[in-house]
Design a protein around this motif. Structure first.
Motif, PDB file in Angstrom:
ATOM      1  N   PRO A 267      -4.061   9.837   1.574  1.00 38.34           N
ATOM      2  CA  PRO A 267      -3.260   9.730   0.348  1.00 38.34           C
ATOM      3  C   PRO A 267      -4.047  10.191  -0.872  1.00 38.34           C
ATOM      4  CG  PRO A 267      -3.075   7.729   1.664  1.00 38.34           C
ATOM      5  CD  PRO A 267      -4.178   8.542   2.272  1.00 38.34           C
TER       6      PRO A 267
ATOM      7  N   PHE B 239      -9.609   8.848  -0.597  1.00 41.93           N
ATOM      8  CA  PHE B 239      -9.583   8.567   0.832  1.00 41.93           C
ATOM      9  C   PHE B 239     -10.430   9.559   1.623  1.00 41.93           C
ATOM     10  CE2 PHE B 239      -6.388   5.265   1.624  1.00 41.93           C
ATOM     11  CZ  PHE B 239      -5.846   5.139   0.367  1.00 41.93           C
TER      12      PHE B 239
ATOM     13  N   TYR C  23      -1.679  -3.215 -12.434  1.00 40.56           N
ATOM     14  CA  TYR C  23      -1.341  -1.803 -12.396  1.00 40.56           C
ATOM     15  C   TYR C  23      -0.485  -1.534 -11.180  1.00 40.56           C
ATOM     16  CZ  TYR C  23      -4.511  -0.082 -16.032  1.00 40.56           C
ATOM     17  OH  TYR C  23      -5.121   0.192 -17.229  1.00 40.56           O
TER      18      TYR C  23
ATOM     19  N   ARG D 244      -1.750  -3.074  -7.750  1.00 40.52           N
ATOM     20  CA  ARG D 244      -3.139  -3.516  -7.709  1.00 40.52           C
ATOM     21  C   ARG D 244      -3.182  -5.001  -8.019  1.00 40.52           C
ATOM     22  NH1 ARG D 244      -8.069  -1.273 -11.393  1.00 40.52           N
ATOM     23  NH2 ARG D 244      -7.234  -2.762 -12.898  1.00 40.52           N
TER      24      ARG D 244
ATOM     25  N   TYR E 249      -8.126   0.786   5.907  1.00 34.42           N
ATOM     26  CA  TYR E 249      -6.724   0.681   6.268  1.00 34.42           C
ATOM     27  C   TYR E 249      -6.532   1.243   7.667  1.00 34.42           C
ATOM     28  CZ  TYR E 249      -5.863   0.307   1.198  1.00 34.42           C
ATOM     29  OH  TYR E 249      -5.865  -0.070  -0.119  1.00 34.42           O
TER      30      TYR E 249
ATOM     31  N   ASN F 112      -8.858  -6.152  -7.691  1.00 41.09           N
ATOM     32  CA  ASN F 112      -8.629  -4.713  -7.518  1.00 41.09           C
ATOM     33  C   ASN F 112      -8.181  -4.315  -6.115  1.00 41.09           C
ATOM     34  OD1 ASN F 112      -9.346  -4.368 -10.173  1.00 41.09           O
ATOM     35  ND2 ASN F 112     -11.457  -3.825  -9.701  1.00 41.09           N
ATOM     36  N   LYS F 113      -7.629  -5.255  -5.379  1.00 39.82           N
ATOM     37  CA  LYS F 113      -7.143  -4.941  -4.040  1.00 39.82           C
ATOM     38  C   LYS F 113      -5.874  -4.087  -4.123  1.00 39.82           C
ATOM     39  CE  LYS F 113      -5.635  -8.414  -1.479  1.00 39.82           C
ATOM     40  NZ  LYS F 113      -5.668  -9.603  -0.575  1.00 39.82           N
ATOM     41  N   LEU F 114      -5.796  -3.059  -3.296  1.00 39.18           N
ATOM     42  CA  LEU F 114      -4.638  -2.166  -3.266  1.00 39.18           C
ATOM     43  C   LEU F 114      -3.835  -2.393  -1.995  1.00 39.18           C
ATOM     44  CD1 LEU F 114      -6.183   1.231  -4.445  1.00 39.18           C
ATOM     45  CD2 LEU F 114      -4.612  -0.227  -5.723  1.00 39.18           C
ATOM     46  N   ILE F 115      -2.569  -2.755  -2.177  1.00 41.09           N
ATOM     47  CA  ILE F 115      -1.677  -2.978  -1.042  1.00 41.09           C
ATOM     48  C   ILE F 115      -0.621  -1.875  -1.043  1.00 41.09           C
ATOM     49  CG2 ILE F 115       0.014  -4.514   0.012  1.00 41.09           C
ATOM     50  CD1 ILE F 115      -2.763  -5.631   0.187  1.00 41.09           C
ATOM     51  N   PHE F 116      -0.503  -1.169   0.063  1.00 46.81           N
ATOM     52  CA  PHE F 116       0.469  -0.087   0.179  1.00 46.81           C
ATOM     53  C   PHE F 116       1.716  -0.563   0.911  1.00 46.81           C
ATOM     54  CE2 PHE F 116      -1.778   3.847  -1.048  1.00 46.81           C
ATOM     55  CZ  PHE F 116      -3.034   3.332  -1.255  1.00 46.81           C
ATOM     56  N   GLY F 117       2.828   0.099   0.639  1.00 43.86           N
ATOM     57  CA  GLY F 117       4.053  -0.160   1.377  1.00 43.86           C
ATOM     58  C   GLY F 117       4.155   0.744   2.588  1.00 43.86           C
TER      59      GLY F 117
ATOM     60  N   ILE G  42       0.510   1.869  -8.818  1.00 46.06           N
ATOM     61  CA  ILE G  42       0.004   3.215  -8.601  1.00 46.06           C
ATOM     62  C   ILE G  42       0.846   3.928  -7.551  1.00 46.06           C
ATOM     63  CG2 ILE G  42      -2.063   4.567  -8.085  1.00 46.06           C
ATOM     64  CD1 ILE G  42      -3.156   1.280  -8.368  1.00 46.06           C
TER      65      ILE G  42
ATOM     66  N   ASP H 131      -0.434   6.310 -12.407  1.00 49.51           N
ATOM     67  CA  ASP H 131      -0.375   4.856 -12.433  1.00 49.51           C
ATOM     68  C   ASP H 131       0.329   4.403 -13.708  1.00 49.51           C
ATOM     69  OD1 ASP H 131      -3.902   4.300 -13.400  1.00 49.51           O
ATOM     70  OD2 ASP H 131      -2.224   5.161 -14.505  1.00 49.51           O
TER      71      ASP H 131
ATOM     72  N   TYR I 217       0.945   7.113  -4.797  1.00 49.30           N
ATOM     73  CA  TYR I 217       0.137   8.040  -4.023  1.00 49.30           C
ATOM     74  C   TYR I 217       1.043   8.956  -3.222  1.00 49.30           C
ATOM     75  CZ  TYR I 217      -4.136   5.417  -4.947  1.00 49.30           C
ATOM     76  OH  TYR I 217      -5.210   4.826  -5.565  1.00 49.30           O
TER      77      TYR I 217
ATOM     78  N   PHE J 230       3.763   6.630  -1.485  1.00 41.68           N
ATOM     79  CA  PHE J 230       3.498   5.202  -1.420  1.00 41.68           C
ATOM     80  C   PHE J 230       3.354   4.641  -2.826  1.00 41.68           C
ATOM     81  CE2 PHE J 230       2.528   4.753   3.057  1.00 41.68           C
ATOM     82  CZ  PHE J 230       2.052   5.994   3.436  1.00 41.68           C
TER      83      PHE J 230
ATOM     84  N   PHE K 201     -12.311   0.210   0.839  1.00 40.36           N
ATOM     85  CA  PHE K 201     -11.196  -0.326   1.626  1.00 40.36           C
ATOM     86  C   PHE K 201     -11.187   0.289   3.028  1.00 40.36           C
ATOM     87  CE2 PHE K 201      -8.872  -1.648  -2.258  1.00 40.36           C
ATOM     88  CZ  PHE K 201      -9.452  -0.818  -3.202  1.00 40.36           C
TER      89      PHE K 201
ATOM     90  N   PHE L  54      -3.981  10.157  -5.243  1.00 37.12           N
ATOM     91  CA  PHE L  54      -3.458   9.542  -6.458  1.00 37.12           C
ATOM     92  C   PHE L  54      -2.539  10.513  -7.201  1.00 37.12           C
ATOM     93  CE2 PHE L  54      -3.860   6.795 -10.181  1.00 37.12           C
ATOM     94  CZ  PHE L  54      -3.708   7.679 -11.239  1.00 37.12           C
TER      95      PHE L  54
ATOM     96  N   PHE M 296     -11.309  -5.353   2.549  1.00 33.66           N
ATOM     97  CA  PHE M 296     -11.592  -4.805   1.237  1.00 33.66           C
ATOM     98  C   PHE M 296     -12.947  -5.359   0.785  1.00 33.66           C
ATOM     99  CE2 PHE M 296     -11.403  -3.892  -3.101  1.00 33.66           C
ATOM    100  CZ  PHE M 296     -11.238  -5.009  -3.905  1.00 33.66           C
TER     101      PHE M 296
END
Lengths: 111, 110
Positions: free
Chosen positions: A44, B101, A32, A93, B35, A97-102, A34, A49, A36, A89, B33, A46, B48
């Motif tokens: 952030p 969050f 996925y 995923r 951050y 289910n780890k979420l990595i943001f830019g 997503i 997605d 934000y 952002f 999580f 949602f 995480f």
């Protein structure tokens, strides 16, 4: 490792115009993607997605386009309003289910 | 409404102190999580957790540890605080793609 990058750190648009926020990603295994929105002083939130087997998804005033060939997605906001001013952002995923943001894109809406 | 609560909004600690940041969620989410957010660097994942007692390192785990003894609580621990850990810390919980969050903890290490 995974990385997420944005083409434009700051985007300035006129109220009423359409906005396009871009995002490049590196992890092809994401199921996925997503988007934000983070308003000043808040966490952030949602927006929308899109599943990796889709190339387009529409919400209320927003459209997500996914191009897996070039690992790129975009968020289009129609008729941008002052309340849309925020940092946006994208977050692929990954496994477990780890979420990595830019780094985010700042959208500034000019009246 | 989903609620994610971080124990402190602002915190000032001395270099070398052990610091605990607490986060509690009330929606029975499996995923939680931590951050940190710094100007120009976006949100960077520290750790995480996808279940009780289960954890996975994020992009910047050095200098941090975590604890998830109960499903609703996810703690971030700074073993020996340093000035480069001055930052905004954000906790989140999620079941599927939508993460919720907390309000953030502004930590200053002096």
């Amino acid at each position: 490792g995974e990385s997420v990058g944005l083409h434009l750190p700051t985007l300035s648009v006129q109220e009423g115009d359409n906005s396009i926020i871009n995002c490049a990603y590196s992890n092809s295994a994401s199921d996925y993607f997503i988007w934000y929105k983070q308003e000043s002083g808040k966490g952030p939130q949602f927006i929308i997605d899109i599943r990796s087997n889709m190339d387009k998804r529409q919400g209320q005033r927003v459209t997500v386009l996914l191009n897996k060939t070039v690992k790129h997605l975009s968020l289009q906001i129609a008729a941008t309003q002052p309340g849309d001013s925020a940092v946006y952002f994208c977050a692929p995923r990954g496994a477990t289910n780890k979420l990595i943001f830019g780094t985010g894109t700042l959208l500034a809406v000019q009246p | 409404d989903v609620k994610v609560t971080q124990s402190s909004r602002y915190l000032v600690k001395r270099t070398g102190e052990k610091v605990f940041l607490e986060c509690v969620q009330d929606m029975d989410h499996e995923n939680m999580f931590w951050y940190r957010q710094d100007p120009g660097l976006g949100l960077r994942l520290i750790y995480f957790s996808y279940d009780v007692k289960m954890k996975e390192k994020g992009d910047i785990p050095e200098g941090y540890s975590v604890s998830r003894e109960k499903k609703e609580r996810f703690s971030l621990i700074l073993e020996s605080a340093s000035t480069n850990q001055t930052s905004m810390y954000l906790c989140a919980s999620a079941r599927a793609t939508e993460a919720f969050f907390g309000q953030g903890t502004r930590l200053t290490v002096v």
